[in-house]
Design a protein around this motif. Structure first.
Motif, PDB file in Angstrom:
ATOM      1  N   GLN A   1      65.344 -25.171 141.427  1.00 44.22           N
ATOM      2  CA  GLN A   1      64.585 -24.932 142.672  1.00 44.22           C
ATOM      3  C   GLN A   1      63.118 -24.676 142.365  1.00 44.22           C
ATOM      4  N   ASN A   2      62.868 -24.139 141.194  1.00 46.28           N
ATOM      5  CA  ASN A   2      61.477 -23.835 140.837  1.00 46.28           C
ATOM      6  C   ASN A   2      60.674 -25.090 140.467  1.00 46.28           C
ATOM      7  N   LEU A   3      61.369 -26.201 140.189  1.00 45.02           N
ATOM      8  CA  LEU A   3      60.633 -27.401 139.740  1.00 45.02           C
ATOM      9  C   LEU A   3      59.561 -27.812 140.744  1.00 45.02           C
ATOM     10  N   ILE A   4      59.945 -27.816 142.000  1.00 44.70           N
ATOM     11  CA  ILE A   4      59.028 -28.270 143.038  1.00 44.70           C
ATOM     12  C   ILE A   4      57.861 -27.272 143.184  1.00 44.70           C
TER      13      ILE A   4
ATOM     14  N   PRO B   1      71.126 -21.782 129.035  1.00 48.27           N
ATOM     15  CA  PRO B   1      71.170 -20.368 129.404  1.00 48.27           C
ATOM     16  C   PRO B   1      69.777 -19.762 129.197  1.00 48.27           C
ATOM     17  N   ASP B   2      69.603 -18.500 129.506  1.00 47.36           N
ATOM     18  CA  ASP B   2      68.312 -17.816 129.353  1.00 47.36           C
ATOM     19  C   ASP B   2      67.195 -18.632 129.974  1.00 47.36           C
TER      20      ASP B   2
ATOM     21  N   LEU C   1      57.293 -18.176 129.517  1.00 44.74           N
ATOM     22  CA  LEU C   1      57.828 -17.447 130.671  1.00 44.74           C
ATOM     23  C   LEU C   1      59.337 -17.345 130.509  1.00 44.74           C
ATOM     24  N   ARG C   2      59.790 -16.160 130.195  1.00 46.20           N
ATOM     25  CA  ARG C   2      61.242 -15.919 130.105  1.00 46.20           C
ATOM     26  C   ARG C   2      61.645 -15.215 131.391  1.00 46.20           C
ATOM     27  N   TYR C   3      62.562 -15.796 132.128  1.00 40.80           N
ATOM     28  CA  TYR C   3      62.939 -15.222 133.421  1.00 40.80           C
ATOM     29  C   TYR C   3      63.398 -13.771 133.267  1.00 40.80           C
ATOM     30  N   ALA C   4      64.210 -13.516 132.234  1.00 40.72           N
ATOM     31  CA  ALA C   4      64.806 -12.177 132.096  1.00 40.72           C
ATOM     32  C   ALA C   4      63.726 -11.118 131.923  1.00 40.72           C
ATOM     33  N   GLN C   5      62.583 -11.504 131.290  1.00 38.74           N
ATOM     34  CA  GLN C   5      61.519 -10.517 131.087  1.00 38.74           C
ATOM     35  C   GLN C   5      60.540 -10.490 132.259  1.00 38.74           C
ATOM     36  N   ALA C   6      60.306 -11.648 132.839  1.00 39.28           N
ATOM     37  CA  ALA C   6      59.245 -11.726 133.849  1.00 39.28           C
ATOM     38  C   ALA C   6      59.697 -11.268 135.230  1.00 39.28           C
ATOM     39  N   PHE C   7      60.967 -11.463 135.526  1.00 34.75           N
ATOM     40  CA  PHE C   7      61.425 -11.145 136.879  1.00 34.75           C
ATOM     41  C   PHE C   7      62.503 -10.072 136.820  1.00 34.75           C
TER      42      PHE C   7
ATOM     43  N   PRO D   1      68.913  -9.712 139.179  1.00 43.26           N
ATOM     44  CA  PRO D   1      69.702 -10.834 138.668  1.00 43.26           C
ATOM     45  C   PRO D   1      69.195 -12.174 139.197  1.00 43.26           C
ATOM     46  N   VAL D   2      69.390 -13.213 138.405  1.00 44.07           N
ATOM     47  CA  VAL D   2      69.074 -14.570 138.879  1.00 44.07           C
ATOM     48  C   VAL D   2      70.256 -15.000 139.749  1.00 44.07           C
ATOM     49  N   PRO D   3      70.003 -15.360 141.020  1.00 48.22           N
ATOM     50  CA  PRO D   3      71.149 -15.709 141.883  1.00 48.22           C
ATOM     51  C   PRO D   3      71.943 -16.887 141.336  1.00 48.22           C
TER      52      PRO D   3
END
Ligand code: BG6
Length: 495
Positions: free
Chosen positions: A201-204, A390-391, A416-422, A425-427
């Motif tokens: 979803q983030n691609l766009i 993953p990750d 940008l690592r999702y686990a650190q930046a946000f 939980p990632v839905p």
């Protein structure tokens, strides 16, 4: 995903989510946990009920216990968890019945009349069943009077189905046409769960909300695009299903083609489903159909790597011992338009490989005029890596000066690592997609013409393969894949 939906009235109206195939793996492990996550965040209409329908002869209590095993409180503090789960489960009802029995669907009808305290509740029919049953079940739903249709009615009915939609262009067209007799195109939500993944979803957003990418996102600056899907497990337990489809139909024609469309499409005029889907269809139409000679195909064989015995594909129960179904495929897709002409999209997908990862890699062109050298060589090209799982991560490989008194360069990542930046939980993909079904937002679902174009790309090669044109190359369970694919990768990596 878009801003277009979420009519307030839909949130106030009663909703019944009917899950057909409710005792199966997909329903218990993905659909009900996603529904619970939405429920626990108060994202569902206040009067929502859930009705499971399947062949298993379970009491409502047994059904709820089966569901409970897979529910997790990802969005709630621990102390609220038990109570919320209890209240969710009390809204889950169960009707056992055979899929080909008109009486069973009348039972379902009666049960729903008892549960829905409004005449006009919105209804979602989630078909968590094999595609071969979609039509019969849709017809039975229609015949039992459960599907209210027509724009004049106060409530809507929506059908959710999940790939594979047919096994080639013709069978897919047939399925679409037959289903349309019960659920119109606008009532049909075709899921490709990859489109619900956060990074997809983030691609766009990444491409169009940041000004830096668009000027570079074309053949003048991009050397090649790599879309890879590696799984470190085989067809374990799913041999029967997998052998009918193979990796090209299972993953490439849908998940990876969708990723390609989002990476390659033009900027939509607006952020609404129609405009986004129009652009995806347009770019897929610019892809020439593939031939069998465009593919490297592989099938995994047993191995003893690391002292662990791993079975081969042909050792799987319910896989015929002479099966030539590929478990690995690599191909080069060409997008024939002004933006991408000459840029190869190398698409690979395999089961039973050494790692599990889904990634998009955008390799930029190397400039020979670079002022700097690393070990006497022109520095390696920049690369944007988008790791879907993953990750979840997005990183950009760049050249930088290593701190110190000498000029020493190294390739490092802007990261940008999702686990650190946000935080939070990632839905799960299904949470996002089910919410979109309720909101009536179709931007992350597969439209009829999109399905047609995706099949057009792969159908000629699949038909050639069905004529026994080629045997897949063997590769060891836990390896990098068949030698032919590694050669292909080396060829494009070294350009
Ligand atoms: C499914 C395929 O659509 O996607 C499976 O049928 C595959 O073969 C799965 O394993 C991968 O999904 P995810 O979300 O685990 O990457």
């Amino acid at each position: 995903m878009t801003n277009s939906s979420d009519r307030a009235s839909d949130k106030e109206k009663a909703l019944t989510v009917v899950v057909i195939g409710a005792s199966g793996d997909l329903a218990r492990k993905k659909i009900f946990p996603a529904l619970f996550s939405l429920y626990s965040q108060d994202l569902l209409p206040a009067k929502t009920n859930f009705v499971g329908f399947s062949r298993s002869d379970l009491s409502p209590e047994e059904f709820r216990e089966k569901l409970r095993e897979h529910l997790a409180c990802r969005y709630l503090p621990r102390e609220l968890c038990g109570e919320k789960m209890g209240s969710f489960l009390s809204l889950c009802h169960y009707v056992p019945g055979q899929y080909d029995s008109a009486d069973a669907f009348l039972d379902l009808y009666q049960a729903m009349r008892g549960i829905e305290d409004e005449d006009q509740a919105n209804r979602i029919f989630y078909m968590a069943i094999p595609p071969s049953l979609f039509l019969d079940v849709s017809r039975a739903l229609g015949a039992s009077g459960l599907v209210s249709c027509g724009d004049h009615l106060q409530a809507w009915s929506r059908a959710v189905i999940e790939k594979p939609f047919g096994h080639d262009r013709a069978s897919s067209d047939e399925l679409v046409a037959q289903m349309a007799q019960i659920f119109t195109e606008s009532e049909t939500y075709r899921i490709d769960h990859y489109l619900g993944k956060e990074v997809i979803q983030n691609l766009i957003v990444l491409r169009f909300a940041n000004q830096i990418f668009e000027p570079l996102w074309n053949r003048s600056y991009i050397e090649s695009v790599w879309i890879s899907f590696d799984e470190d497990f085989g067809a374990e337990g799913r041999g029967g299903y997998f052998d009918r489809y193979g990796i090209v139909r299972d993953v490439m024609q849908n998940h990876l083609t969708q990723i390609l469309a989002l990476v390659a499409m033009e900027r939509p005029r607006r952020l609404d489903a129609i405009e986004i889907l129009n652009e995806k269809v347009k770019v897929l139409r610019a892809v020439a159909p593939l031939k069998m000679e465009d593919f490297v195909l592989g099938q995994y064989v047993g191995s003893d790597r690391g002292g662990v015995r791993r079975p081969g594909y042909l050792d799987e129960e319910s896989v015929p011992s002479d099966s030539t179904t590929p478990t690995y495929a690599a191909t080069v897709i060409r997008v024939d338009n002004d933006r991408w002409r000459g840029v190869p999209f190398i698409v690979t997908a395999g089961k039973a490989l050494e790692r599990r990862a889904t990634e998009i890699r955008v390799l930029f062109r190397r400039s020979e005029e670079n002022l700097f050298k690393i070990d006497g060589e022109t520095p390696p090209p920049n690369e944007l890596v988008i790791r879907v799982q993953p990750d979840e991560a997005i990183y950009f490989r760049t050249i930088n000066k290593v701190p110190g008194l000498r000029m020493r360069l190294a390739e490092c990542d802007l990261n940008l690592r999702y686990a650190q930046a946000f935080s939070g939980p990632v839905p799960e993909a299904y949470e996002s997609l089910i919410l979109d079904v309720i909101r009536g937002d179709k931007s992350l679902f597969i439209r009829k013409d999109e399905l047609e174009t995706a099949w057009d790309i792969f159908t000629p090669a699949l038909h050639e393969a069905a004529r026994g044109a080629r045997k897949p190359e063997p590769y060891e369970y836990g390896s990098e894949g068949p030698e032919g694919a590694l050669e292909l990768i080396r060829k494009f990596r070294s350009v």
